[in-house]
Design a protein around this motif. Structure first.
Motif, PDB file in Angstrom:
ATOM      1  N   VAL A   1      -0.430  -7.028   6.070  1.00 16.26           N
ATOM      2  CA  VAL A   1      -0.879  -8.205   6.393  1.00 16.26           C
ATOM      3  C   VAL A   1      -2.406  -7.881   5.988  1.00 16.26           C
ATOM      4  CG1 VAL A   1      -1.459 -10.430   7.463  1.00 16.26           C
ATOM      5  CG2 VAL A   1       0.565  -9.315   7.396  1.00 16.26           C
ATOM      6  N   THR A   2      -2.998  -7.562   5.169  1.00 16.83           N
ATOM      7  CA  THR A   2      -4.792  -7.110   5.605  1.00 16.83           C
ATOM      8  C   THR A   2      -6.016  -8.233   5.400  1.00 16.83           C
ATOM      9  OG1 THR A   2      -4.777  -6.716   2.884  1.00 16.83           O
ATOM     10  CG2 THR A   2      -4.301  -5.589   4.418  1.00 16.83           C
ATOM     11  N   MET A   3      -7.207  -8.260   5.444  1.00 15.48           N
ATOM     12  CA  MET A   3      -8.130  -8.921   5.613  1.00 15.48           C
ATOM     13  C   MET A   3      -9.531  -8.647   4.557  1.00 15.48           C
ATOM     14  SD  MET A   3      -9.385 -10.021   9.265  1.00 15.48           S
ATOM     15  CE  MET A   3     -10.696  -9.252   9.337  1.00 15.48           C
ATOM     16  N   ILE A   4      -9.319  -9.581   3.799  1.00 15.52           N
ATOM     17  CA  ILE A   4      -9.753  -9.178   2.581  1.00 15.52           C
ATOM     18  C   ILE A   4     -11.701 -10.542   2.828  1.00 15.52           C
ATOM     19  CG2 ILE A   4     -10.714  -9.494  -0.119  1.00 15.52           C
ATOM     20  CD1 ILE A   4      -7.170  -9.504   0.090  1.00 15.52           C
ATOM     21  N   PRO A   5     -12.854  -9.391   2.593  1.00 13.80           N
ATOM     22  CA  PRO A   5     -14.081 -10.381   2.218  1.00 13.80           C
ATOM     23  C   PRO A   5     -14.152 -11.381   1.003  1.00 13.80           C
ATOM     24  CG  PRO A   5     -14.111  -8.072   1.710  1.00 13.80           C
ATOM     25  CD  PRO A   5     -12.854  -8.026   2.731  1.00 13.80           C
ATOM     26  N   PRO A   6     -14.837 -12.307   1.671  1.00 15.41           N
ATOM     27  CA  PRO A   6     -15.079 -13.288   0.503  1.00 15.41           C
ATOM     28  C   PRO A   6     -15.964 -12.529  -0.360  1.00 15.41           C
ATOM     29  CG  PRO A   6     -16.519 -14.038   1.788  1.00 15.41           C
ATOM     30  CD  PRO A   6     -15.120 -12.918   2.677  1.00 15.41           C
ATOM     31  N   PRO A   7     -15.300 -13.345  -2.501  1.00 16.35           N
ATOM     32  CA  PRO A   7     -15.956 -12.817  -2.801  1.00 16.35           C
ATOM     33  C   PRO A   7     -17.247 -13.373  -3.212  1.00 16.35           C
ATOM     34  CG  PRO A   7     -14.479 -14.801  -3.783  1.00 16.35           C
ATOM     35  CD  PRO A   7     -14.129 -14.225  -2.748  1.00 16.35           C
TER      36      PRO A   7
ATOM     37  N   LYS B   1       9.318  12.577  -5.535  1.00 15.94           N
ATOM     38  CA  LYS B   1       9.581  12.000  -4.787  1.00 15.94           C
ATOM     39  C   LYS B   1       9.256  10.758  -5.371  1.00 15.94           C
ATOM     40  CE  LYS B   1      11.370  13.743  -0.325  1.00 15.94           C
ATOM     41  NZ  LYS B   1      10.362  13.376   1.179  1.00 15.94           N
ATOM     42  N   GLU B   2       9.757   9.721  -5.723  1.00 11.35           N
ATOM     43  CA  GLU B   2       9.030   7.995  -5.789  1.00 11.35           C
ATOM     44  C   GLU B   2       7.984   8.168  -4.864  1.00 11.35           C
ATOM     45  OE1 GLU B   2      10.353   4.993  -7.762  1.00 11.35           O
ATOM     46  OE2 GLU B   2      10.184   7.086  -9.032  1.00 11.35           O
ATOM     47  N   ARG B   3       6.811   7.703  -4.657  1.00 12.18           N
ATOM     48  CA  ARG B   3       5.799   7.247  -3.896  1.00 12.18           C
ATOM     49  C   ARG B   3       6.198   5.736  -3.325  1.00 12.18           C
ATOM     50  NH1 ARG B   3       0.050   6.643  -5.677  1.00 12.18           N
ATOM     51  NH2 ARG B   3      -0.467   7.170  -3.523  1.00 12.18           N
ATOM     52  N   GLU B   4       6.545   6.368  -1.837  1.00 11.54           N
ATOM     53  CA  GLU B   4       6.939   5.202  -0.808  1.00 11.54           C
ATOM     54  C   GLU B   4       5.447   4.156  -0.766  1.00 11.54           C
ATOM     55  OE1 GLU B   4       8.270   4.959   3.242  1.00 11.54           O
ATOM     56  OE2 GLU B   4       8.508   6.825   2.743  1.00 11.54           O
ATOM     57  N   VAL B   5       5.923   3.147  -0.709  1.00 17.11           N
ATOM     58  CA  VAL B   5       4.951   1.523  -0.608  1.00 17.11           C
ATOM     59  C   VAL B   5       5.392   0.811   0.749  1.00 17.11           C
ATOM     60  CG1 VAL B   5       4.112   1.393  -2.671  1.00 17.11           C
ATOM     61  CG2 VAL B   5       5.699  -0.020  -2.071  1.00 17.11           C
TER      62      VAL B   5
ATOM     63  N   LEU C   1       1.250  -1.214   0.362  1.00 12.82           N
ATOM     64  CA  LEU C   1      -0.033  -0.208   0.225  1.00 12.82           C
ATOM     65  C   LEU C   1       0.751   1.116   0.228  1.00 12.82           C
ATOM     66  CD1 LEU C   1      -2.763  -0.822   2.944  1.00 12.82           C
ATOM     67  CD2 LEU C   1      -3.358  -0.937   0.668  1.00 12.82           C
ATOM     68  N   PRO C   2       0.632   2.315  -0.814  1.00 16.74           N
ATOM     69  CA  PRO C   2       1.150   3.400  -0.810  1.00 16.74           C
ATOM     70  C   PRO C   2       1.195   3.997   0.782  1.00 16.74           C
ATOM     71  CG  PRO C   2      -0.802   4.173  -1.928  1.00 16.74           C
ATOM     72  CD  PRO C   2      -0.639   2.723  -1.205  1.00 16.74           C
ATOM     73  N   VAL C   3       2.500   4.107   1.205  1.00 16.82           N
ATOM     74  CA  VAL C   3       2.515   5.394   2.173  1.00 16.82           C
ATOM     75  C   VAL C   3       1.647   6.719   2.206  1.00 16.82           C
ATOM     76  CG1 VAL C   3       4.286   6.009   4.592  1.00 16.82           C
ATOM     77  CG2 VAL C   3       4.063   3.995   3.122  1.00 16.82           C
ATOM     78  N   LEU C   4       0.771   7.646   3.098  1.00 13.90           N
ATOM     79  CA  LEU C   4       0.392   8.343   2.975  1.00 13.90           C
ATOM     80  C   LEU C   4       1.603  10.048   3.360  1.00 13.90           C
ATOM     81  CD1 LEU C   4      -1.881  10.321   2.737  1.00 13.90           C
ATOM     82  CD2 LEU C   4      -2.059  10.113   4.786  1.00 13.90           C
ATOM     83  N   ASN C   5       1.932  10.619   1.686  1.00 12.48           N
ATOM     84  CA  ASN C   5       3.148  11.478   2.738  1.00 12.48           C
ATOM     85  C   ASN C   5       2.584  12.685   1.985  1.00 12.48           C
ATOM     86  OD1 ASN C   5       4.674  13.121   2.526  1.00 12.48           O
ATOM     87  ND2 ASN C   5       6.692  11.934   0.711  1.00 12.48           N
ATOM     88  N   LEU C   6       2.317  13.989   3.090  1.00 14.19           N
ATOM     89  CA  LEU C   6       1.175  14.992   3.578  1.00 14.19           C
ATOM     90  C   LEU C   6       2.681  16.494   3.016  1.00 14.19           C
ATOM     91  CD1 LEU C   6      -1.130  14.368   5.678  1.00 14.19           C
ATOM     92  CD2 LEU C   6      -1.554  13.831   3.222  1.00 14.19           C
ATOM     93  N   ASP C   7       3.849  16.193   2.461  1.00 19.37           N
ATOM     94  CA  ASP C   7       4.915  17.322   1.978  1.00 19.37           C
ATOM     95  C   ASP C   7       4.417  18.284   0.860  1.00 19.37           C
ATOM     96  OD1 ASP C   7       6.395  16.042   3.864  1.00 19.37           O
ATOM     97  OD2 ASP C   7       8.019  14.992   2.513  1.00 19.37           O
ATOM     98  N   PHE C   8       3.465  17.593   0.246  1.00 20.49           N
ATOM     99  CA  PHE C   8       2.928  18.625  -0.916  1.00 20.49           C
ATOM    100  C   PHE C   8       2.409  19.866  -0.481  1.00 20.49           C
ATOM    101  CE2 PHE C   8      -0.466  15.908  -0.255  1.00 20.49           C
ATOM    102  CZ  PHE C   8      -1.574  16.838  -0.492  1.00 20.49           C
ATOM    103  N   LEU C   9       1.399  19.735   1.100  1.00 19.61           N
ATOM    104  CA  LEU C   9       1.131  20.398   1.421  1.00 19.61           C
ATOM    105  C   LEU C   9       2.025  21.790   1.824  1.00 19.61           C
ATOM    106  CD1 LEU C   9      -2.177  18.823   3.317  1.00 19.61           C
ATOM    107  CD2 LEU C   9      -2.207  20.047   1.887  1.00 19.61           C
ATOM    108  N   LYS C  10       2.866  21.050   2.584  1.00 16.21           N
ATOM    109  CA  LYS C  10       3.661  22.280   3.025  1.00 16.21           C
ATOM    110  C   LYS C  10       4.292  23.033   1.799  1.00 16.21           C
ATOM    111  CE  LYS C  10       8.038  21.635   4.593  1.00 16.21           C
ATOM    112  NZ  LYS C  10       8.788  19.873   4.863  1.00 16.21           N
TER     113      LYS C  10
END
Ligand SMILES: C[S@@+](CC[C@H](N)C(=O)[O-])C[C@H]1O[C@@H](n2cnc3c(N)ncnc32)[C@H](O)[C@@H]1O
Length: 324
Positions: free
Chosen positions: A283-289, A275-279, A255-264
């Motif tokens: 571990v996540t849980m996914i509901p069944p299809p 910058k390269e988007r940091e990922v 998942l991409p890390v939330l980076n709020l530097d652009f606000l500054k």
């Protein structure tokens, strides 16, 4: 036999669970000999997808041990009501563990409870009810199909549970549960095509201090008729639930890390460094299809103590009149 408590070693005649994979689980008898369909005594051999197993060779092995087959291996486990439910020979539709756990919880069963059940069917629920009420409680189970009642009794004996259960052959809708059981039960469970015909008889077996009732029905029309009968007879806290067991998948995701530097940067007018988007790995849980299928509706109700019943019938009658 180890249904009545844990054992270390497999004895001759024990019912043993053979676990190969999560979808390949079987119940077998630890017996050297068996009688085949022609009535001849032959060596007891169980065929599995991973090769044949001579059941007599299990005698003396530890429960939980790994056993070798010609093309693989498996584990021999103690039988439990849950494992029995997924391996038992089906003679009827059966109730499965997600519904069974809700039934035992909502009927408020505990060691020492007296519970009345109909129909016995394949004995799937009965095994779990017995475990919940033993050693001092008792299950009275009824089925009008003689062969089913007899086979269930044979299995209870075979599993060492005969002291905790009485099996009766009787049409409970026509003839009720018998005078011997009047005012004896803490709980009644019904899995019948016409439960509303058995509910008036259930009223006679529940204790004078009151008790709990559950009816399992696949169709909502059966539920409606049962609920009307429960209301008419003064039951309260009438509730219908459906148990849908959902298994969530556990996966690793980037998942991409939330980076709020652009606000500054917006604030001080600078464009800032691109910058390269940091990922990040999470571990996540996914509901069944898809959702699991419908089994049945469980209707629960409480019978109040005798002294409060007439008042409750009047209150319920008002509910029925208002609904009309
Ligand atoms: C669906 S099976 C019960 C399955 C059982 N709950 C289990 O988990 O294995 C329903 C059973 O009720 C029995 N039955 C139907 N009507 C009955 C009645 N009026 N009196 C007694 N038993 C009845 C049938 O013979 C059948 O065995």
């Amino acid at each position: 036999m180890s249904f009545d408590g844990y054992k270390h070693i497999i004895y001759e005649g024990d019912t043993v669970i053979l676990y190969l994979t999560i979808t390949q689980v079987y119940c077998i008898k630890a017996e050297t000999k068996t009688v085949n369909k022609k009535g001849t005594v032959v060596e007891n051999v169980f065929q599995t997808p991973y090769g044949a197993l001579k059941c007599g060779e299990l005698i003396g092995k530890y429960y939980g041990s790994k056993i070798s087959l010609s093309k693989g291996w498996g584990y021999v486990l103690q039988p439990t009501p849950e494992l029995w439910t997924i391996t038992l020979p089906h003679r009827t539709q059966i109730i499965y563990t997600p519904d069974i756990s809700m039934i035992i919880l909502q009927l408020e069963l505990c060691p020492g409870s007296t519970v009345v059940e109909s129909g016995t069917g394949s004995g799937s629920l009965s095994h779990a009810l017995i475990r919940a009420v033993k050693p001092h409680g008792h299950l009275y189970t009824f089925d009008f199909h003689e062969a089913r009642a007899d086979t269930a009794l044979e299995e209870f004996r075979d599993h060492g549970l005969a002291n905790y259960v009485t099996v009766n052959t009787r049409d409970v809708c026509e003839n009720g549960f018998g005078d011997d059981l009047n005012y004896k039960a803490d709980a009644v469970f019904l899995d019948l095509p016409h439960p509303w015909l058995a509910i008036p008889h259930a009223l006679n077996v529940l204790k004078r201090t009151g008790g709990r009732l559950c009816s399992f029905s696949p169709c909502i029309e059966q539920v409606q008729r049962s609920c009307l009968m429960l209301l008419k007879l003064g039951f309260q806290e009438i509730q219908t639930v459906e148990v849908l067991q959902t298994q969530y998948g556990v996966h690793q995701r980037h998942l991409p890390v939330l980076n709020l530097d652009f606000l500054k940067n917006e604030k001080d007018g600078s464009e800032g460094e691109k910058k390269e988007r940091e990922v990040q790995k999470v571990v996540t849980m996914i509901p069944p299809p898809s959702m699991p299928g419908h089994t049945g509706y469980l209707t629960f109700a409480t019978l109040p103590p005798v002294w409060a019943r007439n008042l409750q019938i009047t209150l319920n009658q008002n509910d029925i009149n208002e609904a009309d």
